[in-house]
Write an enzyme that holds these catalytic residues in place. Structure first.
Site, PDB file in Angstrom:
ATOM      1  N   GLU A 174      17.328   6.166  -8.044  1.00 34.63           N
ATOM      2  CA  GLU A 174      16.579   5.043  -8.601  1.00 34.63           C
ATOM      3  C   GLU A 174      15.838   5.409  -9.884  1.00 34.63           C
ATOM      4  O   GLU A 174      14.987   4.662 -10.356  1.00 34.63           O
ATOM      5  CB  GLU A 174      15.604   4.510  -7.559  1.00 34.63           C
ATOM      6  CG  GLU A 174      16.284   3.973  -6.304  1.00 34.63           C
ATOM      7  CD  GLU A 174      16.970   2.632  -6.512  1.00 34.63           C
ATOM      8  OE1 GLU A 174      16.324   1.706  -7.007  1.00 34.63           O
ATOM      9  OE2 GLU A 174      18.170   2.521  -6.187  1.00 34.63           O
ATOM     10  N   HIS A 250       9.758   1.739  -4.098  1.00 27.54           N
ATOM     11  CA  HIS A 250       9.801   2.891  -4.997  1.00 27.54           C
ATOM     12  C   HIS A 250       8.471   3.632  -4.940  1.00 27.54           C
ATOM     13  O   HIS A 250       7.429   3.035  -4.657  1.00 27.54           O
ATOM     14  CB  HIS A 250      10.046   2.455  -6.454  1.00 27.54           C
ATOM     15  CG  HIS A 250      11.423   1.957  -6.723  1.00 27.54           C
ATOM     16  ND1 HIS A 250      11.676   0.856  -7.518  1.00 27.54           N
ATOM     17  CD2 HIS A 250      12.639   2.398  -6.320  1.00 27.54           C
ATOM     18  CE1 HIS A 250      12.973   0.638  -7.588  1.00 27.54           C
ATOM     19  NE2 HIS A 250      13.576   1.555  -6.862  1.00 27.54           N
ATOM     20  N   CYS A 369       7.023  -0.485 -13.958  1.00 32.04           N
ATOM     21  CA  CYS A 369       8.457  -0.770 -13.832  1.00 32.04           C
ATOM     22  C   CYS A 369       9.093  -1.030 -15.197  1.00 32.04           C
ATOM     23  O   CYS A 369      10.275  -0.772 -15.403  1.00 32.04           O
ATOM     24  CB  CYS A 369       8.681  -1.992 -12.944  1.00 32.04           C
ATOM     25  SG  CYS A 369       8.455  -1.701 -11.185  1.00 32.04           S
TER      26      CYS A 369
END
Length: 445
Positions: A174, A250, A369
């Site tokens: 990720e 995350h 993000c």
């Protein structure tokens, strides 16, 4: 030689919509099917970039993906003209069409893992695009991401680009959303923290049971090998499976680091004491600041709701650190009080700046993000594509570009509109000229 950390934010794409595609991401699921405003979204992102530039930070841009992804729809058996492909997909497989229209590449924390030259054996900045194998809509991104990164960081002398890891859950990667770096100075060797959700090949180890663990230990180790990191430059930390099952998809939803500061929740890691001990050992004698937020100060659910940890921690030119937070943190009484108290403590963090990024927040991504961090020397920064660095002129150019090409409302029905595909391609074609990227999109090749 001066070193700095540049932030490369993702531009929101013209098909920005709320489809609720991300299982395990509470904000994404809770806003599914709401109407989105792509023009407002891209302008909110640009405003944050410009504000950081005005603070004296080096701020770059990463271009969005081409969407709708007609090529993937054709691979999946939809035939005819582009308009016919969209119409068939909308009728026969609306979930697939929605995935192939996702603008999720705006969250460039997932674009890649980056290791600065101070940490790598060949003294180059290394990039590995994330394969994002856990989510179909994001697994479509790595090849184009790789082309964009190679266009922005084009110098073979300074930069090393790797292919993304194999497209398999065993090597689920990720990117920088599960990676942070601690250092005493951006130009000195640091300790890179690789956070994973599960072991791919050892099922006796703990793992979440409700939501998926998207990132594996094996992926972390592979990236560290590719980036030629030394033993003292990498620490592998398992995320707490219980918080993944609460919606912490995350690590950057529950912890963030910068310089010599690690800002994390008490429940972030599976074994916090062991992780911090290893970090201390590898960091050496330099001063470290571990800022632990206790669960009685801010609950995990309030951290998710406000994205307290999905904030950017930056070092300003003055040397002071600041937190770049979403306005949701300011609007939450408890989190706002916590941040007001934090800046009075004996830590490098002295300021908090709040930004409206609601279009992104409603789809499950906060300020952290939206950015990919790249530590660079002066020579490496000079080798970056300068057309991708924000200044007053580019900020105005891109706002005008957004006004010309972006819609102010997109619903699911709009995704099958052939004119949206044409508008998107026109927008991206113009963008590649503004940013001097060359032909990074398939429709240009």
């Amino acid at each position: 030689m001066k070193h700095l950390e540049a932030n490369f934010d993702g531009l929101v794409g013209p098909t920005h919509n709320y489809a609720g595609l991300s299982v395990g991401n509470v904000a994404s699921l809770s806003n599914a099917s709401a109407k989105s405003n792509p023009r407002a979204a891209v302008k909110q992102g640009l405003a944050k970039m410009k504000a950081l530039h005005d603070m004296g930070m080096t701020q770059g841009i990463l271009a969005p993906q081409e969407r709708p992804d007609i090529y993937t729809l054709r691979r999946l058996g939809f035939t005819g003209t582009d308009a016919e492909v969209l119409a068939k997909a909308a009728k026969q497989a609306p979930a697939i069409l929605s995935a192939c229209c996702s603008a999720s590449s705006m969250w460039t924390a997932n674009a890649a893992t980056v290791s600065p030259s101070a940490d790598t054996a060949n003294q180059k900045v290394h990039f590995t695009p994330a394969n994002l194998a856990n989510k179909f809509h994001r697994s479509l991104e790595p090849e184009t991401t790789g082309r964009i990164l190679k266009s922005v960081f084009a110098s073979d002398k300074h930069f090393k680009h790797h292919q993304h890891l194999p497209d398999n859950d065993a090597f689920g990667d990720e990117g920088a959303a599960n990676h942070t770096r601690l250092c005493s100075d951006y130009g000195t060797a640091g300790v890179e923290l690789f956070v994973y959700g599960k072991h791919a090949f050892d099922r006796s180890q703990p793992a979440p049971t409700k939501f998926p663990a998207r990132h594996t230990l094996e992926a972390c180790q592979a990236v560290a090998r590719l980036h030629e990191l030394g033993e003292n430059n990498a620490v592998y930390i398992q995320q707490n499976p219980d918080v993944i099952d609460q919606g912490v998809f995350h690590n950057d939803v529950i912890a963030v680091g910068n310089g010599n500061v690690l800002f994390y929740h008490q429940d972030a890691f599976a074994d916090t004491e062991a992780a911090l001990s290893e970090i201390r050992t590898k960091f050496g004698d330099n001063e470290l600041h571990f800022i632990e937020v206790k669960r009685n100060e801010v609950s995990v659910q309030d951290a998710i709701k406000t994205y307290l940890f999905n904030t950017q921690v930056i070092t300003k030119p003055s040397g002071e650190m600041a937190i770049i937070a979403p306005s949701e943190c300011q609007e939450h009484e408890g989190v706002y009080a916590y941040l007001n108290e934090l800046v009075t403590r004996n830590t490098p963090v002295k300021q908090v700046h709040y930004f409206d990024v609601k279009q992104s927040m409603q789809n499950g991504g906060g300020p952290a993000c939206l950015r990919l961090r790249v530590a660079l020397s002066e020579q490496e920064l000079a080798a970056v594509n300068q057309s991708c660095l924000i200044d007053d002129a580019l900020f105005q150019t891109l706002n005008n570009w957004a006004d010309k090409y972006y819609r102010d409302e997109v619903s699911f029905a709009d995704l099958a509109d052939p004119s949206l595909l044409l508008e998107s391609r026109e927008a991206l074609d113009a963008l590649t000229q503004h940013l001097q990227l060359g032909s990074v999109y398939q429709f240009q090749r």
